[in-house]
Design an enzyme around this catalytic site. Structure first.
Site, mmCIF file in Angstrom:
data_model
loop_
_atom_site.group_PDB
_atom_site.id
_atom_site.type_symbol
_atom_site.label_atom_id
_atom_site.label_comp_id
_atom_site.label_asym_id
_atom_site.label_seq_id
_atom_site.Cartn_x
_atom_site.Cartn_y
_atom_site.Cartn_z
ATOM 1 C CG ASP A 248 -0.257 -0.331 2.468
ATOM 2 O OD1 ASP A 248 0.797 0.279 2.695
ATOM 3 O OD2 ASP A 248 -0.721 -1.200 3.232
ATOM 4 C CE LYS A 270 -6.811 7.228 2.397
ATOM 5 N NZ LYS A 270 -6.149 7.959 3.455
ATOM 6 C CG MET A 383 -2.398 6.887 11.091
ATOM 7 S SD MET A 383 -3.489 5.462 11.146
ATOM 8 C CE MET A 383 -2.916 4.618 12.595
#
Ligand code: SAH
Length: 463
Positions: A248, A270, A383
């Site tokens: 990813d 994404k 995050m």
């Protein structure tokens, strides 16, 4: 490339060596080892030639008539004029010619070799650096044991049989890799070829009866924060073994490029429009690919078990009886802080370190603020960029000083690494914050003030 590397079949073919000294012996003996018949033209002959097979000697000085009828020519005399004449005559007839120590007169060069026949590794720097070539050769020498000769010969003996019995090329490749990396190869290395043969026959029978579990395997591998040098040896080994790779956004491009060249690569991060493949689908995909018999590499940024959902992936594998291995990686907190020059703990500033996720859910952050607001501890927030303002306000509200040093690091350990420092109170309002590119990591605590005092770290390239 300055030269085209090829391996020439000279079996039973006639080759010419002009010159009878020590150097000519070396060249002629290589040719003879490769099965050539060698004619040596030289008034005198080095005594070593007496022991060599397949040599015919013409005790004359070189003349153009000697060159006819050969497929390859080597000039190894110490007479420049003779070497030049041989080169010219050969070139005029389009015969490949090598003149020892004179690249200008050559149309081919003879590489340095590592001989594990039938495996032969050839090295050349085109004359640029013989010393470097010697060092490289030395390195490979230790990596490729002599017994590889036996292993390759063993493989040659059974190649056709296995090809007949296992028709699918993919399965055949896996079969041979298991042979070369497993107990059968060990028997060959121990020079017990008879046992190796027996084991191989049993293995192929199991395979054709379908007894061998056709099921593949999943490698859940932590790829670290981005710098390929931070991979573990185990990660690299499995990366080069896998048939399919699922990766990813968090896995840096240079790392994806280090996976096996012919492996299928599937991006599960994404996509355009910010759609991410749901975790459930990734889990199912892992199971399906493994059931097809593939060795599946699930490459994860950092460490698979630190905010990496690795636990959910192996749960699904476990339920489906898929064999798997998990390889830890350097997590962002560790790699990124080090490269940014911030030690996570320090006797004077911080005795504890907590990793939390600052992911916003319905615009709020579900964290144990009391615990986080304790003194002398480092907080690393994964995050957290979107929630930075809330994070800072909540920590101050729960008792941390607004002056507590804080940093945010963009794309740590990668060429685009950038560090912005401030305090809990100032960091969210700094204008640079708006220009930061994911992934970013927040570090809060006294240790951040050590940045700049300590000089080992990799400087940000954009500052
Ligand atoms: N399993 C990963 C974390 C996955 S969560 C690990 O152990 O590192 C994703 C978050 O990790 C990102 O939002 C960011 O906060 C952090 N991160 C991962 N790589 C990073 C990097 N190179 N630089 C800064 N932050 C990084």
């Amino acid at each position: 490339m300055d030269y085209l590397p090829i391996f020439l079949n000279v079996k039973g073919k006639s080759c010419l060596v002009v010159g009878g000294g020590e150097v000519s012996v070396r060249k002629a003996s290589l040719m003879v080892q490769a099965g050539a018949r060698v004619t040596v033209v030289s008034p005198e002959l080095h005594p070593a030639y007496a022991d060599m097979q397949n040599i015919s000697h013409i005790a004359e000085r070189y003349q153009v008539k000697h060159i006819e009828g050969h497929m390859l020519v080597v000039a190894a005399t110490d007479d420049e004029a003779v070497n030049q004449a041989v080169s010219q005559d050969a070139k005029a007839r389009n015969l490949p010619v090598n003149v020892v120590d004179n690249p200008e007169l050559c149309t081919f060069i003879m590489p340095s070799i590592l001989d594990r026949s039938p495996i032969v590794v050839a090295f050349s720097s085109g004359g640029a650096s013989p010393v470097l070539i010697r060092m490289l050769r030395g390195k490979l020498e230790t990596m490729i044991p002599q017994a590889y000769s036996r292993l390759a010969a063993f493989s040659a003996k059974f190649r056709m049989l296995i090809k007949d019995m296992i028709a699918v090329p993919e399965k055949r490749r896996i079969f041979w890799e298991e042979v070369f990396e497993g107990p059968i190869a060990e028997k060959i290395f121990a020079d017990d070829v008879a046992s190796a043969e027996k084991m191989l026959r049993e293995k192929v029978e199991r395979e054709t009866r379908g007894e061998q579990k056709a099921i593949g395997e999943v490698f859940l591998v932590g790829a670290g924060p981005g710098d390929p040098d931070l991979l573990t040896f185990k990660a690299l080994r499995l990366m080069q073994k896998a048939d399919v790779v699922l990766y990813d956004n968090l896995v840096s491009a240079p790392i994806v490029d280090m996976t096996r060249r012919d492996a299928e690569r599937i991006f599960v991060g994404k996509m355009r429009g910010n759609h991410t493949m749901p975790q459930e689908n990734i889990n199912k995909l892992l199971v399906r690919l493994a059931k097809e018999g593939k060795r599946v590499l699930r490459l994860k940024g950092g460490d698979p078990f630190i905010f990496g959902r690795g636990g959910e992936e192996i749960e699904e594998l476990f339920e489906n009886n898929i064999p798997f291995q998990v390889v830890p990686g350097i997590t962002a907190a560790s790699g990124v802080s080090t490269y940014a020059g911030i030690p996570l703990t320090h006797r004077d500033y911080s005795q504890a370190c907590v990793f939390v996720t600052g992911h916003l859910k319905d615009n709020s952050m579900d964290l144990d603020w009391e615990m986080l607001a304790r003194p002398k501890q480092t907080i690393v927030v994964y995050m957290g960029l979107q929630g930075l303002e809330m994070l800072s306000a909540k920590l101050i509200e729960h008792g941390l000083s607004p002056d507590t040093p804080a940093a945010i690091v963009q794309q740590g350990t990668r060429p685009q690494q950038k560090t912005v420092t401030g305090t809990l109170a100032t960091l969210p309002g700094l204008p640079e914050i708006n220009t930061l590119q994911a992934p970013t990591l927040i570090i809060i605590g006294g240790v951040v003030s050590l940045r700049g005092k300590l000089t080992w770290f990799k400087p940000d390239q954009q500052q």
